[in-house]
Write a protein that holds these residues in place. Structure first.
Motif, PDB file in Angstrom:
ATOM      1  N   TYR A 124       0.834  -1.199   0.000  1.00  0.00           N
ATOM      2  CA  TYR A 124       0.000   0.000   0.000  1.00  0.00           C
ATOM      3  C   TYR A 124       0.874   1.258   0.000  1.00  0.00           C
ATOM      4  CZ  TYR A 124      -2.892   3.753   1.888  1.00  0.00           C
ATOM      5  OH  TYR A 124      -3.511   4.957   2.102  1.00  0.00           O
ATOM      6  N   GLY A 125       1.920   1.280   0.832  1.00  0.00           N
ATOM      7  CA  GLY A 125       2.806   2.438   0.877  1.00  0.00           C
ATOM      8  C   GLY A 125       3.455   2.700  -0.468  1.00  0.00           C
ATOM      9  N   CYS A 126       3.917   1.638  -1.122  1.00  0.00           N
ATOM     10  CA  CYS A 126       4.556   1.804  -2.431  1.00  0.00           C
ATOM     11  C   CYS A 126       3.538   2.270  -3.466  1.00  0.00           C
ATOM     12  CB  CYS A 126       5.193   0.488  -2.862  1.00  0.00           C
ATOM     13  SG  CYS A 126       6.259   0.620  -4.306  1.00  0.00           S
ATOM     14  N   ALA A 127       2.327   1.725  -3.415  1.00  0.00           N
ATOM     15  CA  ALA A 127       1.294   2.107  -4.386  1.00  0.00           C
ATOM     16  C   ALA A 127       0.883   3.559  -4.250  1.00  0.00           C
ATOM     17  CB  ALA A 127       0.075   1.212  -4.210  1.00  0.00           C
ATOM     18  N   THR A 128       0.979   4.104  -3.038  1.00  0.00           N
ATOM     19  CA  THR A 128       0.537   5.478  -2.799  1.00  0.00           C
ATOM     20  C   THR A 128       1.692   6.472  -2.796  1.00  0.00           C
ATOM     21  OG1 THR A 128       0.540   4.988  -0.409  1.00  0.00           O
ATOM     22  CG2 THR A 128      -1.558   4.829  -1.576  1.00  0.00           C
ATOM     23  N   GLY A 129       2.852   6.047  -3.275  1.00  0.00           N
ATOM     24  CA  GLY A 129       3.919   6.996  -3.541  1.00  0.00           C
ATOM     25  C   GLY A 129       4.911   7.250  -2.436  1.00  0.00           C
ATOM     26  N   TRP A 130       4.970   6.387  -1.428  1.00  0.00           N
ATOM     27  CA  TRP A 130       6.022   6.566  -0.430  1.00  0.00           C
ATOM     28  C   TRP A 130       7.383   6.400  -1.111  1.00  0.00           C
ATOM     29  CZ3 TRP A 130       5.811   5.313   5.323  1.00  0.00           C
ATOM     30  CH2 TRP A 130       4.558   5.624   5.863  1.00  0.00           C
ATOM     31  N   PRO A 131       8.329   7.295  -0.876  1.00  0.00           N
ATOM     32  CA  PRO A 131       9.680   7.092  -1.412  1.00  0.00           C
ATOM     33  C   PRO A 131      10.255   5.772  -0.902  1.00  0.00           C
ATOM     34  CG  PRO A 131       9.415   9.329  -0.596  1.00  0.00           C
ATOM     35  CD  PRO A 131       8.209   8.575  -0.146  1.00  0.00           C
ATOM     36  N   PRO A 132      10.929   5.017  -1.757  1.00  0.00           N
ATOM     37  CA  PRO A 132      11.394   3.682  -1.361  1.00  0.00           C
ATOM     38  C   PRO A 132      12.210   3.654  -0.079  1.00  0.00           C
ATOM     39  CG  PRO A 132      11.624   3.968  -3.722  1.00  0.00           C
ATOM     40  CD  PRO A 132      11.210   5.293  -3.182  1.00  0.00           C
ATOM     41  N   GLU A 133      13.162   4.570   0.087  1.00  0.00           N
ATOM     42  CA  GLU A 133      13.984   4.527   1.305  1.00  0.00           C
ATOM     43  C   GLU A 133      13.160   4.909   2.525  1.00  0.00           C
ATOM     44  OE1 GLU A 133      17.033   3.744   3.831  1.00  0.00           O
ATOM     45  OE2 GLU A 133      16.757   3.158   1.723  1.00  0.00           O
ATOM     46  N   ARG A 134      12.215   5.826   2.348  1.00  0.00           N
ATOM     47  CA  ARG A 134      11.322   6.183   3.447  1.00  0.00           C
ATOM     48  C   ARG A 134      10.488   4.977   3.868  1.00  0.00           C
ATOM     49  NH1 ARG A 134       8.819   6.767   7.280  1.00  0.00           N
ATOM     50  NH2 ARG A 134       7.235   8.309   7.841  1.00  0.00           N
ATOM     51  N   LEU A 135      10.000   4.234   2.896  1.00  0.00           N
ATOM     52  CA  LEU A 135       9.208   3.043   3.186  1.00  0.00           C
ATOM     53  C   LEU A 135      10.064   1.971   3.850  1.00  0.00           C
ATOM     54  CD1 LEU A 135       6.524   1.585   2.990  1.00  0.00           C
ATOM     55  CD2 LEU A 135       7.061   1.015   0.610  1.00  0.00           C
ATOM     56  N   ARG A 136      11.275   1.804   3.386  1.00  0.00           N
ATOM     57  CA  ARG A 136      12.177   0.819   3.990  1.00  0.00           C
ATOM     58  C   ARG A 136      12.457   1.174   5.456  1.00  0.00           C
ATOM     59  NH1 ARG A 136      17.752   0.629   4.655  1.00  0.00           N
ATOM     60  NH2 ARG A 136      18.575  -1.506   4.880  1.00  0.00           N
ATOM     61  N   GLN A 137      12.680   2.438   5.737  1.00  0.00           N
ATOM     62  CA  GLN A 137      12.941   2.850   7.116  1.00  0.00           C
ATOM     63  C   GLN A 137      11.714   2.627   7.996  1.00  0.00           C
ATOM     64  OE1 GLN A 137      15.852   3.628   8.505  1.00  0.00           O
ATOM     65  NE2 GLN A 137      16.784   3.256   6.483  1.00  0.00           N
ATOM     66  N   ALA A 138      10.526   2.829   7.438  1.00  0.00           N
ATOM     67  CA  ALA A 138       9.304   2.564   8.195  1.00  0.00           C
ATOM     68  C   ALA A 138       9.186   1.082   8.545  1.00  0.00           C
ATOM     69  CB  ALA A 138       8.091   3.023   7.395  1.00  0.00           C
ATOM     70  N   LEU A 139       9.547   0.225   7.600  1.00  0.00           N
ATOM     71  CA  LEU A 139       9.522  -1.211   7.864  1.00  0.00           C
ATOM     72  C   LEU A 139      10.545  -1.596   8.928  1.00  0.00           C
ATOM     73  CD1 LEU A 139       9.192  -2.405   4.163  1.00  0.00           C
ATOM     74  CD2 LEU A 139       7.480  -2.758   5.956  1.00  0.00           C
ATOM     75  N   LEU A 140      11.744  -1.047   8.804  1.00  0.00           N
ATOM     76  CA  LEU A 140      12.795  -1.354   9.770  1.00  0.00           C
ATOM     77  C   LEU A 140      12.432  -0.885  11.176  1.00  0.00           C
ATOM     78  CD1 LEU A 140      15.959  -0.419   7.665  1.00  0.00           C
ATOM     79  CD2 LEU A 140      15.337  -2.720   8.450  1.00  0.00           C
ATOM     80  N   GLY A 141      11.784   0.279  11.248  1.00  0.00           N
ATOM     81  CA  GLY A 141      11.465   0.859  12.553  1.00  0.00           C
ATOM     82  C   GLY A 141      10.132   0.434  13.118  1.00  0.00           C
ATOM     83  N   GLY A 142       9.400  -0.433  12.428  1.00  0.00           N
ATOM     84  CA  GLY A 142       8.109  -0.875  12.927  1.00  0.00           C
ATOM     85  C   GLY A 142       7.025   0.182  12.828  1.00  0.00           C
ATOM     86  N   GLU A 143       7.224   1.191  11.997  1.00  0.00           N
ATOM     87  CA  GLU A 143       6.250   2.268  11.865  1.00  0.00           C
ATOM     88  C   GLU A 143       5.003   1.773  11.135  1.00  0.00           C
ATOM     89  OE1 GLU A 143       5.915   6.556   9.481  1.00  0.00           O
ATOM     90  OE2 GLU A 143       7.883   5.663   9.899  1.00  0.00           O
ATOM     91  N   ARG A 144       3.846   2.231  11.593  1.00  0.00           N
ATOM     92  CA  ARG A 144       2.591   1.876  10.930  1.00  0.00           C
ATOM     93  C   ARG A 144       2.495   2.597   9.592  1.00  0.00           C
ATOM     94  NH1 ARG A 144       1.062  -2.710  12.242  1.00  0.00           N
ATOM     95  NH2 ARG A 144       3.301  -2.747  12.512  1.00  0.00           N
ATOM     96  N   ILE A 145       2.169   1.864   8.549  1.00  0.00           N
ATOM     97  CA  ILE A 145       2.005   2.428   7.214  1.00  0.00           C
ATOM     98  C   ILE A 145       0.518   2.599   6.908  1.00  0.00           C
ATOM     99  CG2 ILE A 145       2.490   2.067   4.761  1.00  0.00           C
ATOM    100  CD1 ILE A 145       4.922   0.326   5.810  1.00  0.00           C
ATOM    101  N   LEU A 146      -0.280   1.592   7.250  1.00  0.00           N
ATOM    102  CA  LEU A 146      -1.735   1.719   7.191  1.00  0.00           C
ATOM    103  C   LEU A 146      -2.204   2.408   8.463  1.00  0.00           C
ATOM    104  CD1 LEU A 146      -3.213  -1.624   5.822  1.00  0.00           C
ATOM    105  CD2 LEU A 146      -3.434   0.640   4.835  1.00  0.00           C
TER     106      LEU A 146
END
Length: 450
Positions: free
Chosen positions: A321-343
């Motif tokens: 969902y994050g990638c589909a809605t335009g999150w920058p790839p490195e920003r999305l990767r950091q969210a995954l690494l840090g356990g940040e909620r994307i939805l």
């Protein structure tokens, strides 16, 4: 939308009997429905999963959620569940599930067979549609498709024999193309968990319309995955190797501009980290845009106390969902690494009176994000005497959880999950945790008070 049926007295027997006594329509209970016309078995059931199923073209085309897929060597009926906006769309999210929960395989007579599988595998077409609708609702009504693999979730085929094969890849590839033509989306964002991730990796080598691909806890190096502790590859795997769709072979042919996320838990005991890290390295050498991210794998408590750290399907869907809605790839990767909620939950917050009206004495179907994620749905009953019952969505006489519930100020509380705010987004009721807000449970419902 479902119509909520009020209940004036406490539940003291199985939910199915109680709701029938109150005059409410409910879905089928433990008596398995017959296979659809033209199908030899219903692979929504454990018995059908074990036996496999054949289907006729006429029987397949009679179903609204089925695709008659023809490849060079196979003709099968693949089922799917759809949620989200109708009509053409620039992008749609397609999710491919892993193998059934609690499954074990054996080889007999040179053929792979299902040895065992948990009852938590069983769903029905309605519960799959519910999961797709709720998921799409949390994704701002983005078109969402849950694709059933061959031999699973109502599709024809034989799961044990089709799993990880070139036939499975070709059939799923055909289904993606048919969904694209049927619904009119331009690009696909793929999410695949475990063996579903193996399919995503192979689809990258076959399709040019994949905008993003999220591969979670997947066996991307089948030789590594099937190796014994001493490094020797199992005999049955070696014999089947020519028919298997090993992503380590197809990676050399990928010509894709997709953003690719490979995620998983390094502690994974079901699909070891070594079984996917080599593919990532090979894909980078090809010049592909691959982003690795460690994420915490979960377990299904009902399958036993042994930790596997394997289940990352929820994070896979979030990342897609994050990638589909335009999150920058490195920003999305950091969210995954840090356990940040994307939805992130959204909607009108209900006060205590509205919460009471929305839940008291009502049967609500939905998903428990903590226990079951999006793999399965459940039916709940919120009794007037303060008990909340959770039942298997395909077998309403199977009680999964019983807990206390009450309202504290403007929050809904349960004995297992504590107190949470309730949001209504026009389609579903969401129990959400504290800041940063996170989904706990979601239920389809009419507007509070109706």
């Amino acid at each position: 939308m479902i119509t909520l049926c009020p209940r004036p007295f406490p539940v003291r027997i199985a939910l199915a009997s109680a709701l029938l006594a109150a005059g409410c329509a409910i879905s089928p209970g433990s008596q398995a429905p017959p296979a659809p016309a033209g199908f030899s078995a219903d692979t929504f059931t454990r018995e059908g999963l074990v036996s496999g199923a054949t289907a006729t073209e006429v029987g397949c085309r009679a179903l609204p959620d089925a695709l008659w897929v023809e490849t060079s060597g196979r003709r099968e009926c693949l089922r799917y569940a759809a949620g989200g906006a109708a009509g053409p769309s620039p992008v749609a999210l397609l999710h491919l599930p892993g193998d059934p929960p609690g499954i074990g395989y054996r080889v007999a007579g040179g053929r792979v067979q299902v040895d065992r599988v948990s009852e938590f595998y069983e769903q029905d077409a309605g519960s799959r549609r519910l999961a797709a609708r709720i998921l799409a609702g949390t994704m701002q009504n983005m078109p969402v498709f849950l694709i059933a693999r061959p031999g699973m979730h109502g599709s024809s085929g034989n799961h044990a024999q089709d799993r990880h094969t070139l036939d499975e890849v070709e059939l799923v590839d055909g289904a993606v193309g048919m969904l694209k033509r049927r619904y009119g989306f331009r690009d696909a964002v793929l999410s695949g968990f475990s063996s579903g991730g193996l399919l995503v990796a192979n689809l990258l080598a076959r399709r040019s319309d994949i905008r993003c691909a999220v591969i979670a806890s997947a066996p991307l190096d089948l030789a590594q995955f099937h190796s014994r502790p001493d490094g020797i590859v199992a005999d049955d795997f070696a014999l089947r190797m020519p028919d298997l769709a090993d992503p380590m072979r197809s990676v050399a042919t990928i010509r894709s501009n997709a953003e690719i996320f490979v995620i998983g838990d390094r502690r994974d005991r079901s699909v070891p980290h070594a079984a996917w890290i080599g593919w990532s390295a090979a894909a980078r050498r090809k010049g592909l845009r691959v982003h690795d991210a460690q994420t915490n794998g979960l377990d299904r408590a009902e399958l036993g106390p042994v930790r596997t750290y394997h289940i990352t399907s929820g994070r896979s869907l979030e990342a897609a969902y994050g990638c589909a809605t335009g999150w920058p790839p490195e920003r999305l990767r950091q969210a995954l690494l840090g356990g940040e909620r994307i939805l992130r939950p959204a909607g009108q917050r209900l006060d205590g009176a509205a919460i009471r009206a929305a839940f008291t004495g009502r049967q609500l179907s939905g998903v428990d994000w903590n226990r079951w994620g999006m793999r399965a749905t459940l039916s709940t009953f919120w009794s007037t005497d303060g008990k909340q019952y959770q039942f298997h969505s395909a077998h309403l006489d199977r009680r999964l959880v019983t807990q206390q519930w009450w309202i504290d100020s403007d929050t809904l509380c349960t004995s297992d999950d504590g107190c949470n705010a309730v949001l209504f987004d026009g389609q579903a009721l969401h129990l959400v945790g504290d800041e940063p807000r996170r989904f706990q449970m979601s239920f389809t419902a009419d507007a509070p008070g109706h």
